[in-house]
Write a protein that holds these residues in place. Structure first.
Motif, PDB file in Angstrom:
ATOM      1  N   THR A  21      -6.594 -57.150  15.100  1.00 51.74           N
ATOM      2  CA  THR A  21      -7.987 -57.121  14.657  1.00 51.74           C
ATOM      3  C   THR A  21      -8.943 -57.089  15.835  1.00 51.74           C
ATOM      4  OG1 THR A  21      -7.418 -58.290  12.669  1.00 51.74           O
ATOM      5  CG2 THR A  21      -9.688 -58.495  13.385  1.00 51.74           C
ATOM      6  N   MET A  22      -9.900 -56.178  15.781  1.00 51.90           N
ATOM      7  CA  MET A  22     -10.855 -56.013  16.882  1.00 51.90           C
ATOM      8  C   MET A  22     -11.901 -57.125  16.888  1.00 51.90           C
ATOM      9  SD  MET A  22     -11.567 -54.353  19.477  1.00 51.90           S
ATOM     10  CE  MET A  22     -12.895 -54.031  20.594  1.00 51.90           C
ATOM     11  N   VAL A  23     -12.274 -57.468  18.098  1.00 49.11           N
ATOM     12  CA  VAL A  23     -13.361 -58.424  18.321  1.00 49.11           C
ATOM     13  C   VAL A  23     -14.670 -57.708  17.972  1.00 49.11           C
ATOM     14  CG1 VAL A  23     -14.464 -59.771  20.152  1.00 49.11           C
ATOM     15  CG2 VAL A  23     -11.996 -59.322  20.231  1.00 49.11           C
ATOM     16  N   ARG A  24     -15.634 -58.453  17.426  1.00 48.88           N
ATOM     17  CA  ARG A  24     -16.947 -57.854  17.160  1.00 48.88           C
ATOM     18  C   ARG A  24     -17.524 -57.317  18.478  1.00 48.88           C
ATOM     19  NH1 ARG A  24     -21.045 -61.939  14.296  1.00 48.88           N
ATOM     20  NH2 ARG A  24     -21.043 -62.615  16.441  1.00 48.88           N
ATOM     21  N   ASP A  25     -18.169 -56.143  18.426  1.00 46.23           N
ATOM     22  CA  ASP A  25     -18.659 -55.494  19.654  1.00 46.23           C
ATOM     23  C   ASP A  25     -19.360 -56.474  20.591  1.00 46.23           C
ATOM     24  OD1 ASP A  25     -17.657 -53.151  18.840  1.00 46.23           O
ATOM     25  OD2 ASP A  25     -19.587 -52.236  18.249  1.00 46.23           O
ATOM     26  N   GLU A  26     -20.277 -57.254  20.014  1.00 49.39           N
ATOM     27  CA  GLU A  26     -21.110 -58.119  20.864  1.00 49.39           C
ATOM     28  C   GLU A  26     -20.318 -59.263  21.502  1.00 49.39           C
ATOM     29  OE1 GLU A  26     -21.417 -57.396  17.616  1.00 49.39           O
ATOM     30  OE2 GLU A  26     -22.630 -58.881  16.537  1.00 49.39           O
ATOM     31  N   ASP A  27     -19.067 -59.480  21.056  1.00 45.00           N
ATOM     32  CA  ASP A  27     -18.279 -60.594  21.593  1.00 45.00           C
ATOM     33  C   ASP A  27     -17.175 -60.140  22.555  1.00 45.00           C
ATOM     34  OD1 ASP A  27     -19.788 -62.257  20.040  1.00 45.00           O
ATOM     35  OD2 ASP A  27     -18.311 -62.463  18.442  1.00 45.00           O
ATOM     36  N   VAL A  28     -17.074 -58.816  22.778  1.00 43.05           N
ATOM     37  CA  VAL A  28     -15.937 -58.319  23.567  1.00 43.05           C
ATOM     38  C   VAL A  28     -15.954 -58.888  24.990  1.00 43.05           C
ATOM     39  CG1 VAL A  28     -14.803 -56.277  24.531  1.00 43.05           C
ATOM     40  CG2 VAL A  28     -15.673 -56.220  22.199  1.00 43.05           C
ATOM     41  N   ASP A  29     -17.111 -58.866  25.627  1.00 43.99           N
ATOM     42  CA  ASP A  29     -17.165 -59.360  27.015  1.00 43.99           C
ATOM     43  C   ASP A  29     -16.732 -60.808  27.098  1.00 43.99           C
ATOM     44  OD1 ASP A  29     -17.895 -57.016  28.024  1.00 43.99           O
ATOM     45  OD2 ASP A  29     -20.055 -57.491  28.271  1.00 43.99           O
ATOM     46  N   ALA A  30     -17.303 -61.617  26.208  1.00 40.45           N
ATOM     47  CA  ALA A  30     -16.979 -63.055  26.226  1.00 40.45           C
ATOM     48  C   ALA A  30     -15.483 -63.253  25.964  1.00 40.45           C
ATOM     49  CB  ALA A  30     -17.802 -63.783  25.171  1.00 40.45           C
ATOM     50  N   PHE A  31     -14.935 -62.464  25.078  1.00 35.28           N
ATOM     51  CA  PHE A  31     -13.510 -62.577  24.748  1.00 35.28           C
ATOM     52  C   PHE A  31     -12.662 -62.261  25.978  1.00 35.28           C
ATOM     53  CE2 PHE A  31      -9.593 -60.393  23.184  1.00 35.28           C
ATOM     54  CZ  PHE A  31      -8.995 -61.491  22.572  1.00 35.28           C
ATOM     55  N   MET A  32     -12.992 -61.164  26.652  1.00 34.72           N
ATOM     56  CA  MET A  32     -12.188 -60.742  27.786  1.00 34.72           C
ATOM     57  C   MET A  32     -12.275 -61.762  28.924  1.00 34.72           C
ATOM     58  SD  MET A  32     -10.649 -58.137  26.711  1.00 34.72           S
ATOM     59  CE  MET A  32      -9.848 -57.331  28.100  1.00 34.72           C
TER      60      MET A  32
END
Ligand code: ASP
Length: 596
Positions: free
Chosen positions: A453-464
């Protein structure tokens, strides 16, 4: 329809009318009723289409044959269609104006009436277990035949809708590898590869994504999935999904696709759209991520209002960072006896609740339950939350740690919704989205949906950037581009936009605590595929059985499956699962085989 020929019968049992009077016909079916009026004999012959009355006034054959026409025997009757005598006419049945005067009778299969465990049409009642053990007898009932027809017609509607939208149906393997959907796998030992097993798919998740990588663009399949988990009224170990995957899909596209499909399946208006609710809002207002919005009883978080309370139970919940929720039951919805309020503890107990606090507003004053701890100031603040206040209102509370408080509030709300008869007729759908990507339990993170499942666009940086080892390092606040479709309080489908970038997928596995070696072993083939040109894609899977449950208006999934299993995952009819023979075990390389 093509006119097919060659059946033993000329008509079925739900077909003959006055238009057929005088015709020679042959009918086949089960003896549904046999009336022996001395000189006159009648049989109601049944098949899945209906009933036809057979009369024997003209019968020249051996009357002894009639003795074998026990209920549920299968017979063939040849004769002429005749009008019924006026007093026997029944205009409520298609065939109610006529009967067949039998000239020739054959017993095709005599029912062993002394041993048949039950009669599907009365006389000998079935136990629940016998209905499953002798499912083929229960299947003769109209209820189950209607269900099979409903299932088949619905599947056809789904196939038509998706085919018109340019989807193609692709079959994927059953003997496969683990596909994590949060349950245990069913495994099948391999004879050819000693000590190796296949896993039955919990869903075709990786396969449908590989179909996208393979350029299939729009895939669907009505397929079986297998999950070894604790069963409930709406769960079976093997169940059917309408599995869908689309290349270049966005969440709005998936939503409109789902709306189109639901319109056809549930016969909804042309302008039907599904309202959206975020996961956080659903939890706050209803205590669950699949709220039944056919009735109100909306919940409110009231921690602030009870700050500093003298009520010990609430005070300790607040001290332990728990949650206090309330909902209002207005006078118009109902009132409660002492026995009722005492019984509510049983509703919340299975969810970890210890009790249900409440108070009542009567003639402007507070009474019962925790009323003595509710000051005017608290009451005023509570009243400000809702318009459903005033005389005769009851307030119920759920208080515990966050998870338990939500679960208890949800359970009590559902209980009261049905007890007070607040549930409106019809279908109420919800598109629930913005789910947290992960769940944290027992010192580690789990995928809330599944690891693709993909991370919401706005959360990708924080996730990485987040440190997978630090539970408070921000991962709990990462949301997923995932969605569920909910109907009348059931999750009937769920899906997501997928990770299509290898770095994000690897990070996901890392967050889930999988070593590189484990990832390679379990998903190496999939992660490698992400290297070779991947269209962004997303999909959804509907629980087909649950959709049929809703259409059929039943609350038990077993009612809509031809050959269901019990809640302990056994098939009473065939006695599956069964003990394998020593030879089988040996062939499958089990250590405890007959040689060892
Ligand atoms: N594979 C998921 C499931 O079976 C659904 C999906 O994400 O399409 O729940």
């Amino acid at each position: 329809m093509t006119k097919l020929t060659g059946l033993m019968r000329t008509h079925h049992c739900g077909e003959l009318t006055e238009a057929n009077i005088g015709q020679e016909v042959t009918l086949c079916g089960w003896v549904n009723k046999y009336r022996n009026l001395g000189s006159l004999h009648f049989i109601d012959l049944r098949d899945k289409y209906g009933l036809t009355q057979l009369g024997f006034a003209e019968f020249k054959g051996d009357m002894a044959l009639l003795k074998k026409c026990h209920l549920e025997s299968v017979i063939l009757a040849k004769g002429k269609v005749a009008p019924r005598p006026d007093e026997a006419k029944n205009d409520k049945m298609t065939t109610g104006m006529v009967e067949v005067q039998v000239e020739e009778l054959q017993i095709l299969s005599e029912n062993d009436i002394n041993n048949i465990p039950f009669l599907p049409f009365g006389a000998i009642e079935a136990t629940d277990d016998n209905k499953l053990k002798y499912r083929y007898l229960d299947l003769r009932t109209e209820k189950l035949q209607n269900m099979l027809r409903l299932r088949s017609k619905t599947a056809q509607k789904v196939r038509n809708f998706l085919s018109n939208e340019d989807f193609i149906e692709v079959e994927t393997p059953i003997l496969y590898k683990s596909t994590p959907e949060g349950a245990r796998d069913y495994v099948v030992p391999s004879r050819v590869h000693p000590h190796h097993v296949y896993a039955l798919p919990q869903s075709p998740q990786t396969l449908k994504q590989l179909l996208m990588i393979g350029g299939t663009d729009r895939y669907f399949q009505i397929c079986k999935c297998f999950r070894d988990e604790d069963l409930r009224a709406d769960r079976q170990p093997e169940f059917t999904q309408i599995d869908i995957e689309v290349s270049f899909a966005t969440q709005p596209f998936m939503k409109s696709l789902v709306e189109g499909l639901l319109k056809d399946v549930y016969q909804l208006d042309d302008d039907f759209t599904v309202p959206v609710m975020s996961y956080d809002d659903a939890m706050r207002d209803y205590g669950c991520d699949k709220p039944d919005v056919r009735f109100g009883l909306k919940q409110y978080v009231v921690n602030d209002i009870f700050e500093g309370t003298d009520f010990g139970v609430f005070a300790s919940v607040l001290k332990e960072n728990g949650l206090i929720k309330t909902f209002f039951v207005p006078k118009s919805a109902g009132t409660f006896s002492r026995k009722d309020t005492d019984s509510f503890v049983e509703v919340v107990k299975p969810h970890g609740g210890r009790g249900v606090a409440f108070f009542k507003v009567e003639e402007g004053a507070r009474s019962a339950g925790i009323s003595k701890f509710v000051t005017d100031e608290i009451h005023e603040k509570l009243n400000a939350l809702s318009s459903e206040t005033g005389d005769g209102t009851w307030l119920f509370f759920a208080d515990a740690n966050e998870e338990v408080a939500h679960a208890c509030a949800d359970a009590l709300r559902r209980h009261l919704g049905s007890k007070l008869d607040l549930i409106e007729e019809g279908y109420k759908f919800l598109w629930v989205n913005d789910f947290p990507l992960l769940e944290y339990d027992d010192g580690r993170f789990y995928a809330k949906h599944h690891p693709f499942t993909m991370v919401r666009d706005e959360d990708v940086d924080a996730f990485m950037k987040a440190d997978p080892k630090d539970p408070e390092g921000g991962l709990k606040k990462i949301y997923a581009n995932a969605y569920d479709i909910v109907c009348n309080g059931y999750e009937i489908g769920g899906g997501s936009i997928r990770i299509f970038n290898q770095a994000v997928q690897k990070k996901m596995f890392e967050v889930l605590g999988m070593s590189e070696e484990e990832v390679n072993k379990q998903f190496g083939f999939f992660v490698e595929a992400l290297n070779y040109g991947v269209p962004p894609h997303g999909g959804i899977a509907f629980g087909f059985d649950r959709m049929i449950m809703l259409l059929a208006g039943t609350e038990n999934i077993r009612d809509v499956i031809a050959f269901p299993k019990t809640t302990s995952a056994s098939d009473l009819m065939s006695s599956a699962p069964s003990v394998p023979s020593a030879d089988q075990l040996e062939e499958l390389h089990f250590m405890w085989s007959k040689k060892s």
